[in-house]
Design a protein around this motif. Structure first.
Motif, short mmCIF file in Angstrom:
data_model
loop_
_atom_site.label_atom_id
_atom_site.label_comp_id
_atom_site.label_asym_id
_atom_site.label_seq_id
_atom_site.Cartn_x
_atom_site.Cartn_y
_atom_site.Cartn_z
N HIS A 92 0.93 -1.10 -0.07
CA HIS A 92 -0.11 -0.11 0.00
C HIS A 92 0.98 1.18 -0.04
N GLN A 129 -3.41 0.36 -5.17
CA GLN A 129 -4.73 0.96 -4.40
C GLN A 129 -4.48 2.50 -4.45
N HIS A 156 -2.68 -8.67 -4.42
CA HIS A 156 -3.70 -7.67 -3.84
C HIS A 156 -3.38 -6.23 -4.73
N ASP A 157 -4.58 -5.77 -5.11
CA ASP A 157 -4.50 -4.42 -5.88
C ASP A 157 -3.78 -4.60 -7.09
FE LIG Z 1 -5.43 -2.64 -0.73
#
Ligand SMILES: [Fe+2]
Length: 384
Positions: A172, A178, A236-237
């Protein structure tokens, strides 16, 4: 405390949703397992489901909802066992019989709201399980933030003490995935934690430094921990073709929340199952402006739905999807929350109503557009 299962039971007059279609009939259950799915004469002593749907128990791969029970207010810590039991009750009454509890391994004390409570919660789940108090079958999903300084050693310590079934590899870092724009990262954390701009400057600088130095080696370290233990891996993402190529190279099975159509398509075509949020579907789009679950479903690129931050969304989403996209039959929509996630997590004993499968079942009736889980059974035992 869940009740124990009767030796034998029959659920009759049910609109049964199978993996590939629907039928009206009855289901025989004994020893926690589905023995037969029949039409015709109903055996004496059967439970009349009054024409309600009977669907497989839902399988949830990614929910961090338990953390909200542990920290119900920013400075309040709830008793971990009490938090786990309240969360489990909400999971079961949402029709979820198998849940991968997603616990953060985000050991960055400088990034507010990212400190990991995984070991505390794992102890609480173990205590609840030992007391026979859990309604759903709980499994462990570690969310490992690769751009942090001790994630590999923290994960290894958890693996030494607890059984882990799924690991997702997250990054992240502001400016990535994201948070494709750094401004988006800043406003998200400002709103979430109310920290000052100066503190945010430090966090952003630290995260960028970690990303540059640590993301790749940490990711490799986590992949090396997971594969020999048979732990399923998820990305993820993912946003770019490079992200997907990395996922393929690392042997990942699931792509959680790809943020672009391109990443979803490349993942799906490579046999990596594409998981999107059920809230994204029922709300008609992503709350962070990323790819739309409904759009992916229309294109045949959606494999799995996850309740993400609202457990009740997992039952609602398949019924909502068939209204939004009439070309998708209910059986196919329900596979997104039953058989597909079970298969992705290598759970071949559940996820559909068929002889030999676990008797994880949900009786559903619609209240207007919203489905209601009127009864939930795990391995034949009524749990909600
Ligand atoms: Fe995320």
């Amino acid at each position: 405390m869940p009740e124990s299962a009767p030796a034998e039971q029959v659920f009759a007059n049910a609109r049964i949703v199978l993996a590939d279609g629907e039928m009206t009939g009855h289901v025989h259950v004994s020893g926690g397992v589905i023995r037969a799915v029949d039409t015709g004469a109903v055996p004496a002593g059967a439970q009349d489901l009054e024409g309600d749907y009977l669907i497989p128990g839902l399988v949830e791969l990614h929910t961090d909802h338990v953390e909200g029970h542990l920290a119900p207010r920013p400075k309040v810590r709830w008793n971990p066992l009490s938090a786990v039991l309240a969360y489990d009750a909400q999971i079961a009454t949402s029709g979820i019989t198998t849940v991968f509890d997603s616990l953060r391994v985000w050991p960055d004390k400088r990034a507010v709201g990212m400190d990991g409570d995984a070991p505390v919660l794992l102890e609480a789940f173990a205590a609840a399980r030992a007391a026979g108090a859990l309604r759903a079958d709980h499994r462990v999903h570690l969310r490992c933030e690769v751009a942090t300084d001790t994630v590999v050693e923290d994960t290894a310590a958890i693996l030494a003490a607890h059984e882990v079934h799924l690991i997702s590899l997250m990054d992240h870092t502001p400016g990535q995935r994201q948070f494709a724009s750094t401004e988006h990262f800043r406003s998200y954390y400002k709103k979430k934690s109310g920290i000052s701009d100066d503190e945010l400057d430090v966090i952003v600088a630290t995260r960028l430094d970690y990303h540059t130095r640590l993301s790749r080696p940490n990711r490799q370290g986590l992949v090396a921990l997971a594969h020999p233990r048979g732990i399923v891996l998820a990305s993820h993402d993912d946003a770019t073709p490079e992200h997907v190529a990395e996922a393929i190279g690392d042997g990942l099975a699931i792509a959680e929340f790809p943020t672009t159509l391109e990443a979803a398509r490349l993942s799906h075509e490579a046999g990596i199952r594409v998981l999107m949020g059920a809230p994204n579907l029922v709300r008609g789009g992503s709350h962070t402006g990323n790819a739309s679950a409904e759009d992916l479903a229309r294109r045949g690129l959606l494999d799995i739905l996850s309740s993400d931050y609202v457990p009740a969304s997992l039952l609602w989403a398949p019924f909502d999807l068939v209204r939004r996209v009439p070309a998708i039959p209910l059986a196919a929509a329900l596979r997104l929350v039953t058989k597909n996630p079970a298969d992705a997590a290598k759970l071949t004993d559940r996820g559909e109503i068929a002889p030999g499968k676990r008797a994880d079942l949900v009786r559903v009736r619609l209240a207007g557009e919203v489905p209601v889980a009127r009864a939930v059974w795990r391995e034949g035992a009524r749990v909600a």
